[in-house]
Structure formats: C-alpha cells, structure tokens
Design a protein around this motif. Sequence first.
Motif, PDB file in Angstrom:
ATOM      1  N   GLU A 152       0.820  -1.273   0.074  1.00 22.61           N
ATOM      2  CA  GLU A 152      -0.108   0.029   0.072  1.00 22.61           C
ATOM      3  C   GLU A 152       1.047   1.141  -0.111  1.00 22.61           C
ATOM      4  OE1 GLU A 152      -3.338   0.333   2.854  1.00 22.61           O
ATOM      5  OE2 GLU A 152      -3.945  -1.516   2.385  1.00 22.61           O
ATOM      6  N   TYR A 153       0.596   2.263  -0.666  1.00 20.12           N
ATOM      7  CA  TYR A 153       1.139   3.663  -0.802  1.00 20.12           C
ATOM      8  C   TYR A 153       0.933   4.238   0.316  1.00 20.12           C
ATOM      9  CZ  TYR A 153       2.867   7.453  -3.403  1.00 20.12           C
ATOM     10  OH  TYR A 153       3.818   8.936  -3.931  1.00 20.12           O
ATOM     11  N   LEU A 154       1.950   4.546   1.103  1.00 17.31           N
ATOM     12  CA  LEU A 154       1.940   5.127   2.543  1.00 17.31           C
ATOM     13  C   LEU A 154       1.216   6.526   2.468  1.00 17.31           C
ATOM     14  CD1 LEU A 154       2.289   5.104   5.531  1.00 17.31           C
ATOM     15  CD2 LEU A 154       4.971   5.969   5.063  1.00 17.31           C
ATOM     16  N   PRO A 155       1.590   7.546   1.446  1.00 20.59           N
ATOM     17  CA  PRO A 155       0.947   8.842   1.482  1.00 20.59           C
ATOM     18  C   PRO A 155      -0.569   8.578   1.299  1.00 20.59           C
ATOM     19  CG  PRO A 155       2.933   8.621  -0.030  1.00 20.59           C
ATOM     20  CD  PRO A 155       2.797   7.259   0.459  1.00 20.59           C
ATOM     21  N   ASP A 156      -1.191   7.609   0.966  1.00 23.11           N
ATOM     22  CA  ASP A 156      -2.489   7.539   0.860  1.00 23.11           C
ATOM     23  C   ASP A 156      -3.202   7.152   1.791  1.00 23.11           C
ATOM     24  OD1 ASP A 156      -2.545   8.176  -1.877  1.00 23.11           O
ATOM     25  OD2 ASP A 156      -2.627   6.412  -2.750  1.00 23.11           O
TER      26      ASP A 156
END
Length: 318
Positions: A152-156
Amino acid sequence: MKFLICGIGSIGLRHLKNLKLLGQNDIIIYSTGKSIMIGIEEELKNLRIYKSLEDALMQKPDICMITNPTSMHTDIAIQAAKAGCHLYIEKPLSNTLKYLDVLQDIVHQKELITFITYQFRYHPHINKLKDIFETSKDKYGEPLYVTTEWSEYLPDWHPWEDYKQGYSARKDLGGGVLLTQIHPMNYLNYIFGDIKDVKINKSATQVLDIEVDDIADLLISFKNGISGHVHIDFLQKPRVHTMKIVTSKGRFEWDYHQNSLIFVDMNSQKEYFVNEGFERNDMFVSMLKDFIECVDMNKKTKFNLNEAIEELKLLKEE
C-alpha cells in the motif's frame, strides 16, 4: 465496564465508535493533544479527556485500550497493568523487547486479560481457511507452501496528515513496514500454527523520503513443515493484498480487496467461497466484541501478550 482509550488518532477513533456501537458508553480518553484527528469534536463531545495518564488511571478504568504510537505501548501498558486494567493493545506490541518481561510479570500477578489487535483473525475468509486446514484436508489437500503480498502507498493512508509525521514513517515512534504491516505473518501463524523461524530481508529505499524500512520480505518456516513467503511494502499503487496457498490437490487464491476466495483444483475447476455483505469494520467490531466477552468470562483471547512477545522475538529486531 469503563474503558480508557490512550491515543485518539484514526485507530483510537475507530475503537471509540465501535465501543459506542456495542453499547459501551463509559469511556474516557487520555491524549496529549498531539495527534487528535481534525473534525472529530462531535465524537468526543461529552467525553472526559485527560492530558495526564496518572489522572486518567485514577478514574479506575477496567480496560485500557492502547492506540498511540508503537514506541509508547510498553510504558503505558505497564502503568495501566499496575492499575489493574485489562489490556487491549494495538499491534505491533512494541518495537523493542525491552521491559516486556516487566509487563508480563505484572499481567501474570494481577491475572489480567490481554489482547494484541490483529483484526484479520476475525476475517471470514481467514477463518474459513483455518477451518479447512483443520477439518477438510481430504477434500482440499495438504498445504505445501503459502505466499502473501500486502503493498500500500503510504502517502494515501491518512490524507489529512503529512505521512512523514505519522508513526509508520518515523523510527523514533516504532515505525517501518516490517512492524506496521506485520498482519500477514500473524494470520499465517493463525491458519498454519506455530512458526519455527523467520528470515527477514528489509530495506529503506527512501523513495518516500522516510528513513524507516519501506520494503520487507519474510521467509517463514512453520513447525509443521510448511514454508511461507510474505512481501510487504509502503510503495505500491494501486494497493495489493493477496495470498496464494498451494496444496497437494490445487491452490487457494485470496484477494482481500476483491473480497474473493477461490479454490482451483488440478483440473482447473474452481470453487468460490462467498462472503457477501462484508465490510472492513466488521473485523474490528467482532474483535472488540470478542475481547469484551473474554474479559467478562475471564478467558484467554485469540492473541495474548505472551504470544505477541514470542512473535516479536521472531522478528529479530533486537
């Protein structure tokens, strides 16, 4: 029961809402005010918020829910246990083994109920797989190996805050993908039993301008001979959360985001396991309800302090 929630970030807020959903309204909050989510004033309305843990514990809560950053878990748990609170601790238990023996001793002496919150132990598909490998090996075969991926893309994750300041991205708060996203290792332990050994390869790419590990691969050896591989990262978009279990008669394919579990046999025939109406929060509600029942009936939870310490030892963080 009286509940004390220590930390009112996103997960603390989720547990607060779920407590109310389950009819539990005797709730107090301990918060330093540093990580309270914006726009939740209505949820906190009429709740007593204490800036001192000592003051909060003087209110004699029955249960302490520890939902603040990982590096702070042990200290708060020790203080709460000394006050006689049963413990509901967000995973991971800690980022270090230090002082966990002290916590263990207090919990044992006071006969406290403990639970570390791995919600996937309450996912219908995970429980279906556990049941199959305990009761239906004749039909589906012996499990041989398993591979999982959670990316999962951490900034999201929390669009309302700077991801670099969240605990997952900060070493001083116990962050890093290995500890933050350790769920797959835990639910594989739940499905297949005790783990003998884990070999870990992790790295900090700094692509997201964070210093903690953002990629980790785990090679797992189970005591029953099954081998496993877990890949986790903070980098991939769109997100992925899948598992494949190869058996002597075919394979299971699970996709969490598609809410899909399929068995494909050697002749490419497929069997679908329906999970209609499932919502993510269902796991958290079931988990909390089960914990409350365990406290009420003085029985062991699905994943207690002793088990969490053994899990942390396997990660070789010391």
